[in-house]
Design a protein around this motif. Structure first.
Motif, PDB file in Angstrom:
ATOM      1  N   GLN A   1       5.268   7.422  11.609  1.00 32.95           N
ATOM      2  CA  GLN A   1       5.178   8.583  10.728  1.00 32.95           C
ATOM      3  C   GLN A   1       4.624   8.178   9.360  1.00 32.95           C
ATOM      4  N   ALA A   2       5.059   7.033   8.832  1.00 27.28           N
ATOM      5  CA  ALA A   2       4.549   6.556   7.547  1.00 27.28           C
ATOM      6  C   ALA A   2       3.054   6.260   7.631  1.00 27.28           C
ATOM      7  N   ILE A   3       2.635   5.629   8.720  1.00 27.10           N
ATOM      8  CA  ILE A   3       1.219   5.290   8.878  1.00 27.10           C
ATOM      9  C   ILE A   3       0.374   6.550   9.036  1.00 27.10           C
ATOM     10  N   LEU A   4       0.860   7.504   9.820  1.00 29.64           N
ATOM     11  CA  LEU A   4       0.109   8.759   9.988  1.00 29.64           C
ATOM     12  C   LEU A   4       0.005   9.521   8.671  1.00 29.64           C
TER      13      LEU A   4
ATOM     14  N   LEU B   1       0.828  -1.209   0.000  1.00 34.65           N
ATOM     15  CA  LEU B   1       0.000   0.000   0.000  1.00 34.65           C
ATOM     16  C   LEU B   1       0.865   1.263   0.000  1.00 34.65           C
ATOM     17  N   PHE B   2       1.901   1.237   0.829  1.00 31.13           N
ATOM     18  CA  PHE B   2       2.749   2.411   0.976  1.00 31.13           C
ATOM     19  C   PHE B   2       3.653   2.635  -0.228  1.00 31.13           C
TER      20      PHE B   2
ATOM     21  N   ILE C   1       5.646   8.380   1.610  1.00 32.82           N
ATOM     22  CA  ILE C   1       5.273   7.410   2.644  1.00 32.82           C
ATOM     23  C   ILE C   1       6.207   6.209   2.591  1.00 32.82           C
ATOM     24  N   TYR C   2       6.496   5.746   1.384  1.00 28.16           N
ATOM     25  CA  TYR C   2       7.367   4.581   1.230  1.00 28.16           C
ATOM     26  C   TYR C   2       8.788   4.887   1.699  1.00 28.16           C
ATOM     27  N   SER C   3       9.218   6.123   1.540  1.00 30.35           N
ATOM     28  CA  SER C   3      10.543   6.533   2.018  1.00 30.35           C
ATOM     29  C   SER C   3      10.640   6.374   3.537  1.00 30.35           C
TER      30      SER C   3
ATOM     31  N   ALA D   1      12.429   3.028   8.229  1.00 36.63           N
ATOM     32  CA  ALA D   1      12.108   2.179   9.384  1.00 36.63           C
ATOM     33  C   ALA D   1      12.726   0.792   9.217  1.00 36.63           C
ATOM     34  N   ASP D   2      12.664   0.242   8.017  1.00 38.40           N
ATOM     35  CA  ASP D   2      13.271  -1.073   7.768  1.00 38.40           C
ATOM     36  C   ASP D   2      14.780  -1.025   7.969  1.00 38.40           C
TER      37      ASP D   2
END
Length: 150
Positions: free
Chosen positions: A118-121, A36-37, A43-45, A50-51
């Protein structure tokens, strides 16, 4: 037939084995969240950051385990030809390395959780100003029609 258009926000909960992800009320996998991201570069960045931080934290945890195990082995060595003072000297380096690695793991794991949050928000923010509605067919004494419900 009803057309259902609704926001698909992502929610997370901490589970026993890590984060659990939900899209509205349906549990989804981490891979599905990543898919999705990946459609939005910003967002993917954050997700990739995070990974990367989690990978560094994992390596640091391995360093912590190795350092503490090595230091403990040196400290509790039963060699009668090595004095207790020498045992302590040999153990201090690996033990300090293990403790340092543990601190690094904590810092990067915390950073990983913050980047995921942060990505989810950011992903959920795109749904803030959208109206959620349903189109439903209606039949009554006046005939057939479509009702808009929100």
């Amino acid at each position: 037939m009803a057309v259902n258009v609704s926001a698909q926000e992502i929610t997370t909960f901490t589970g026993i084995w890590g984060m659990e992800y939900y899209q509205d009320d349906k549990e989804i996998t981490k891979k599905e969240v990543k898919d999705l991201f990946s459609k939005n570069d910003d967002i993917y960045s954050d997700w990739k950051k995070a990974d990367a931080k989690k990978t560094i934290a994992t390596i640091a945890v391995v360093g912590e385990i190795v350092g503490v195990a090595w230091g403990s082995a040196e400290l509790f060595n039963n060699d009668p030809f090595v004095s207790d003072r020498d045992k302590g000297r040999k153990a201090i380096g690996p033990l300090l390395g293990g403790i340092g690695s543990g601190l690094i793991a904590i810092i990067f794991l915390n950073g990983s959780y913050k980047a995921r949050k942060q990505a989810i928000l950011a992903y959920n923010k795109q749904f803030d100003k959208k109206t959620v509605f349903k189109l439903k067919p209606v039949a009554n004494e006046n005939g057939l029609g479509i009702a808009l419900r929100w």
